[in-house]
Enzyme design. Structure first.
Site, PDB file in Angstrom:
ATOM      1  N   GLY A  45      22.478 -11.000  -7.039  1.00  0.00           N
ATOM      2  CA  GLY A  45      23.881 -10.720  -7.295  1.00  0.00           C
ATOM      3  C   GLY A  45      24.193  -9.280  -6.957  1.00  0.00           C
ATOM      4  N   GLN A  50      28.720  -1.545  -7.166  1.00  0.00           N
ATOM      5  CA  GLN A  50      27.361  -1.190  -6.747  1.00  0.00           C
ATOM      6  C   GLN A  50      27.293  -0.752  -5.293  1.00  0.00           C
ATOM      7  OE1 GLN A  50      25.631  -4.981  -8.526  1.00  0.00           O
ATOM      8  NE2 GLN A  50      23.949  -3.500  -8.767  1.00  0.00           N
ATOM      9  N   CYS A  98      18.129  -4.694 -12.269  1.00  0.00           N
ATOM     10  CA  CYS A  98      19.384  -4.445 -11.562  1.00  0.00           C
ATOM     11  C   CYS A  98      19.107  -3.565 -10.357  1.00  0.00           C
ATOM     12  CB  CYS A  98      20.361  -3.749 -12.514  1.00  0.00           C
ATOM     13  SG  CYS A  98      21.964  -3.356 -11.788  1.00  0.00           S
ATOM     14  N   LEU A  99      19.740  -3.879  -9.242  1.00  0.00           N
ATOM     15  CA  LEU A  99      19.557  -3.075  -8.036  1.00  0.00           C
ATOM     16  C   LEU A  99      19.989  -1.626  -8.257  1.00  0.00           C
ATOM     17  CD1 LEU A  99      20.763  -5.585  -5.288  1.00  0.00           C
ATOM     18  CD2 LEU A  99      18.409  -5.060  -5.984  1.00  0.00           C
ATOM     19  N   HIS A 140      26.006 -10.664 -15.971  1.00  0.00           N
ATOM     20  CA  HIS A 140      25.464  -9.376 -15.528  1.00  0.00           C
ATOM     21  C   HIS A 140      26.385  -8.749 -14.481  1.00  0.00           C
ATOM     22  CE1 HIS A 140      21.992  -6.693 -14.289  1.00  0.00           C
ATOM     23  NE2 HIS A 140      22.777  -6.622 -13.218  1.00  0.00           N
ATOM     24  N   GLU A 141      26.777  -9.541 -13.482  1.00  0.00           N
ATOM     25  CA  GLU A 141      27.622  -9.007 -12.409  1.00  0.00           C
ATOM     26  C   GLU A 141      29.026  -8.686 -12.914  1.00  0.00           C
ATOM     27  OE1 GLU A 141      26.213  -7.902  -9.817  1.00  0.00           O
ATOM     28  OE2 GLU A 141      24.334  -8.937 -10.220  1.00  0.00           O
ATOM     29  N   HIS A 144      29.392  -5.271 -14.457  1.00  0.00           N
ATOM     30  CA  HIS A 144      29.594  -4.154 -13.521  1.00  0.00           C
ATOM     31  C   HIS A 144      31.082  -3.908 -13.282  1.00  0.00           C
ATOM     32  CE1 HIS A 144      25.555  -3.085 -12.308  1.00  0.00           C
ATOM     33  NE2 HIS A 144      25.264  -4.353 -12.038  1.00  0.00           N
TER      34      HIS A 144
END
Length: 185
Positions: A45, A50, A98-99, A140-141, A144
């Site tokens: 994701g 991000q 997480c990225l 999660h996404e 953000h």
């Protein structure tokens, strides 16, 4: 085109994102670039903040998780202006990464089932129910887009135990295998 992933400490990750208007210039190209960036970084994701854009857009492709989490089979979505309208009282705690936080993994408690309203890249309205790990990825996404990262959901003690890793991310000394943009770099 592979975009840089903005890392923990970047101001855009702490801002509430703006709704995406239907006439947003270059939307289809941005969506394609976000998928390419996510795949290059081995993510499931990626939210627009991000990649440095404070807009309510996210992409998900969790099909790779389908073997362990059947609810993720075929889960590939573009979600614009998503709104989680319902969350189950039942929660599940699982480890997340997480990225934007390379090397940081913590258990996070999330609703086991959610209902989400959103529009796709063609601005067609959808309302879907997600369960299990699929629900986790969407939550999660979506976080953000609200200016939060998953470590905001862990205890102060767990955050303190990750302080050195978080400081390294901010300083730009954390290692990651993808193109990234740290605060200190």
């Amino acid at each position: 085109m592979i975009l840089p992933v903005y890392l923990y400490g970047q101001p855009v990750l702490g801002k509430e994102a703006e709704d995406v208007p239907q006439d947003y210039a270059g939307l289809k190209e941005l969506v394609a670039n976000m998928f390419e960036t996510m795949y290059h970084a081995d993510g499931v994701g990626l939210a627009a903040p991000q990649v440095g854009l404070s807009i309510r857009l996210l992409v998900i492709d969790a099909d790779v998780m389908g073997k362990d989490f059947p609810e993720c089979q075929g889960l590939k979505r573009v979600m614009i202006n998503p709104d989680i309208v319902e969350r189950s009282e039942e929660t599940i705690a699982l480890e997340e990464g997480c990225l934007s936080l390379p090397g940081v993994h913590e258990k996070v408690e999330r609703a086991g089932k959610i209902r989400v309203k959103y529009v796709d890249a063609d601005f067609v309205e959808h309302e879907e129910i997600f369960e299990g790990f699929a629900a986790r990825v969407v939550q999660h996404e979506c976080e953000h887009l609200d200016g939060h990262v998953f470590i905001d959901n862990i205890s102060a003690i767990r955050r303190q135990l990750n302080k050195a890793k978080l400081n390294n991310i901010i300083k730009g000394t954390a290692r990651c295998s993808y193109r990234a943009k740290a605060v200190g770099k």
